[in-house]
Design a protein around this motif. Structure first.
Motif, mmCIF file in Angstrom:
data_model
loop_
_atom_site.group_PDB
_atom_site.id
_atom_site.type_symbol
_atom_site.label_atom_id
_atom_site.label_comp_id
_atom_site.label_asym_id
_atom_site.label_seq_id
_atom_site.Cartn_x
_atom_site.Cartn_y
_atom_site.Cartn_z
ATOM 1 N N LEU A 45 96.387 69.268 -47.015
ATOM 2 C CA LEU A 45 96.741 68.946 -48.772
ATOM 3 C C LEU A 45 97.660 67.441 -48.153
ATOM 4 O O LEU A 45 97.863 66.534 -48.921
ATOM 5 C CB LEU A 45 96.719 69.500 -48.883
ATOM 6 N N ASP A 46 98.848 68.222 -47.841
ATOM 7 C CA ASP A 46 100.349 67.143 -46.975
ATOM 8 C C ASP A 46 99.829 65.889 -46.610
ATOM 9 O O ASP A 46 100.559 64.427 -47.077
ATOM 10 C CB ASP A 46 101.232 68.010 -47.217
ATOM 11 N N TYR A 47 98.949 66.139 -44.948
ATOM 12 C CA TYR A 47 98.599 64.500 -44.847
ATOM 13 C C TYR A 47 98.234 63.855 -45.223
ATOM 14 O O TYR A 47 98.312 62.442 -45.447
ATOM 15 C CB TYR A 47 98.054 65.681 -43.913
ATOM 16 N N ALA A 48 97.147 64.377 -46.413
ATOM 17 C CA ALA A 48 96.012 63.531 -47.014
ATOM 18 C C ALA A 48 97.049 62.967 -48.791
ATOM 19 O O ALA A 48 97.164 62.009 -48.844
ATOM 20 C CB ALA A 48 95.196 64.104 -47.648
ATOM 21 N N ILE A 49 97.790 63.227 -48.689
ATOM 22 C CA ILE A 49 98.659 62.643 -49.636
ATOM 23 C C ILE A 49 100.016 61.719 -49.118
ATOM 24 O O ILE A 49 100.000 60.615 -49.387
ATOM 25 C CB ILE A 49 99.531 63.731 -50.160
ATOM 26 N N ARG A 50 100.007 61.822 -48.093
ATOM 27 C CA ARG A 50 101.353 60.886 -47.268
ATOM 28 C C ARG A 50 100.274 59.442 -47.003
ATOM 29 O O ARG A 50 100.503 59.041 -47.105
ATOM 30 C CB ARG A 50 101.390 61.277 -45.460
ATOM 31 N N LEU A 51 98.618 59.851 -46.266
ATOM 32 C CA LEU A 51 97.808 58.838 -46.529
ATOM 33 C C LEU A 51 97.677 57.890 -47.942
ATOM 34 O O LEU A 51 97.733 56.785 -47.559
ATOM 35 C CB LEU A 51 96.877 59.380 -45.650
ATOM 36 N N PHE A 52 97.443 58.637 -48.777
ATOM 37 C CA PHE A 52 97.470 57.816 -49.843
ATOM 38 C C PHE A 52 98.567 57.749 -50.025
ATOM 39 O O PHE A 52 98.620 55.952 -50.438
ATOM 40 C CB PHE A 52 97.160 58.912 -51.345
ATOM 41 N N GLU A 53 99.942 57.720 -49.960
ATOM 42 C CA GLU A 53 101.361 56.825 -50.328
ATOM 43 C C GLU A 53 101.240 56.060 -49.366
ATOM 44 O O GLU A 53 101.884 54.670 -49.736
ATOM 45 C CB GLU A 53 102.310 58.119 -50.066
ATOM 46 N N THR A 54 100.701 55.868 -47.971
ATOM 47 C CA THR A 54 100.764 55.196 -46.953
ATOM 48 C C THR A 54 99.926 53.658 -47.595
ATOM 49 O O THR A 54 99.975 52.359 -46.746
ATOM 50 C CB THR A 54 100.460 55.606 -45.336
ATOM 51 N N ILE A 55 98.571 54.159 -47.781
ATOM 52 C CA ILE A 55 97.504 53.118 -47.741
ATOM 53 C C ILE A 55 98.561 52.084 -49.900
ATOM 54 O O ILE A 55 98.474 50.791 -49.240
ATOM 55 C CB ILE A 55 96.091 53.702 -48.634
ATOM 56 N N GLU A 56 98.804 53.293 -50.586
ATOM 57 C CA GLU A 56 99.053 52.284 -51.745
ATOM 58 C C GLU A 56 100.707 51.538 -51.194
ATOM 59 O O GLU A 56 101.300 50.860 -51.804
ATOM 60 C CB GLU A 56 99.987 53.668 -52.480
#
Length: 394
Positions: free
Chosen positions: A137-148
């Protein structure tokens, strides 16, 4: 065919054919992770390039299978894929996901294709959904923040296609050689919508909710051609499209993924606006249906030319899209279309001897063995997801 029977057949296809193929033939016991390719004639290429999309889709498929069926061997495969994505594909210096690795799991193509980041979110969020795992979940959130941070366009809306490893501009942003080199595409937006929907299931973040709502608007207000019901494919920064290409498989896939996003948001106003368009897009996709129940690949109206190959993924999405119409709109005719396409799949695409599905069937009925059985784009996700969607819906 009744609904109970189709569900039983699809569960059997999933657990007896699709998943065993990937477990027994694609697990790289020498270098770790998964092999990069098996050809259309079932030849393993152990030194093939390993794609991010392939590995993220393996992660999603086995995580979802474990969530549904609770078999430890599926969790083992999902965990193997999770470790591959986090330990090898994740760029620990600049963030994001490498496009590919070499066969020894070393970075090969280090560009940041946003499509790949989206699929990594999809797989990691499904692993978290299935297991409650905090790391994924932490890595999924990191990638969301990166895309944004790097891809979202706050001025003109939407997401750019690709950037360099260090998040600089790229001259060639194409996802594949068959695509047009434009800054924004339907395909990448569809596969940001899809993982953002799944991430929202396990992480009720306000900013994620806002961007998921926005993605639905991007589809209904910018990507959808209201005159034809089809989705436009390639756009410049100002959302102008110069191309006349109809992708029937993406139309029917988008119809149910857009609907899924609206359902997960659980907002009555969003559903009220979205649902008529869901039916409209699906009806347009039906222009690609053939008398045998299959759906052709693409059409080029200006050239009066069709690509009539029956691709594996198009048939899988054709089934799910029509079952969605039956489930939510009481469309009995749509269910019959799903039945007929499933019969086509069983007769023409499933490889009963060597496992998995063939890439496509030609218009004359010949099986396409020129394209991969497993590889950069040929993954267990479309076929496996079709089976699991029907298992959950029916």
């Amino acid at each position: 065919m009744d609904i109970k029977k189709i569900r039983q057949e699809m569960e059997k296809e999933l657990v007896s054919n699709i998943l065993p193929f990937w477990m027994s033939k694609m697990t790289d016991t020498t270098n770790g992770g998964f092999y990069g390719r098996i050809t259309g004639t079932d030849e393993l290429k152990p030194e093939a390039e390993k794609g991010a999309v392939l590995n993220a889709r393996i992660l999603w498929t086995f995580s979802a299978a474990y969530r549904l069926l609770d078999k430890p061997e599926y969790l083992e495969m999902a965990t193997r894929a999770k470790r591959t994505v986090i330990d090898h594909f994740y760029d620990k210096e600049y963030g994001g996901i490498y496009w590919s690795l070499d066969y020894k799991n070393r970075p090969l193509d280090t560009k940041k294709q946003i499509y790949a980041l989206g699929f990594a979110i999809y797989g990691l969020s499904e692993y978290a959904r299935a297991t409650g795992d905090e790391e994924s979940l932490d890595y999924a959130i990191r990638l969301f923040e990166t895309i944004e941070k790097y891809s979202f366009d706050p001025l003109k809306n939407g997401y750019c296609e690709a950037l360099t490893r260090e998040w600089g501009e790229m001259a060639d942003m194409r996802l594949s050689n068959k695509d047009e080199n434009e800054r924004k595409t339907m395909n990448t937006h569809l596969h940001i919508l899809e993982p953002y929907t799944n991430l929202f299931r396990v992480w009720k973040d306000a900013r994620l909710e806002k961007q998921l709502r926005n993605l639905i608007v991007v589809f209904t207000d910018k990507i959808l051609n209201l005159k034809t019901g089809h989705l436009e494919l390639f756009f410049n920064d100002d959302w102008t499209s110069r191309y006349r290409i109809v992708s029937y498989g993406h139309d029917i896939e988008a119809s149910w993924l857009i609907h899924e996003a609206a359902l997960v948001l659980a907002d009555k106003e969003v559903l009220a606006k979205t649902e008529p368009l869901v039916e409209y897009i699906a009806a347009a996709a039906d222009e690609g249906l053939m008398p045998d129940g299959s759906m052709i690949y693409e059409s080029f109206p200006n050239q009066k030319k069709d690509d009539t190959d029956r691709h594996w993924w198009v048939q899988a999405e054709n089934v799910v899209g029509h079952v969605n119409l039956y489930q939510h709109f009481d469309d009995e005719v749509a269910m019959q279309k799903a039945f007929r396409c499933w019969e086509f799949i069983k007769k023409n695409l499933i490889d009963y001897e060597n496992g998995e599905w063939h890439w496509s069937v030609r218009a004359d009925g010949r099986v396409n063995t020129d394209d991969d059985k497993a590889g950069f784009w040929k993954c267990p996700y479309h076929s496996g997801r079709m089976c699991m969607e029907i298992m959950e819906r029916c």
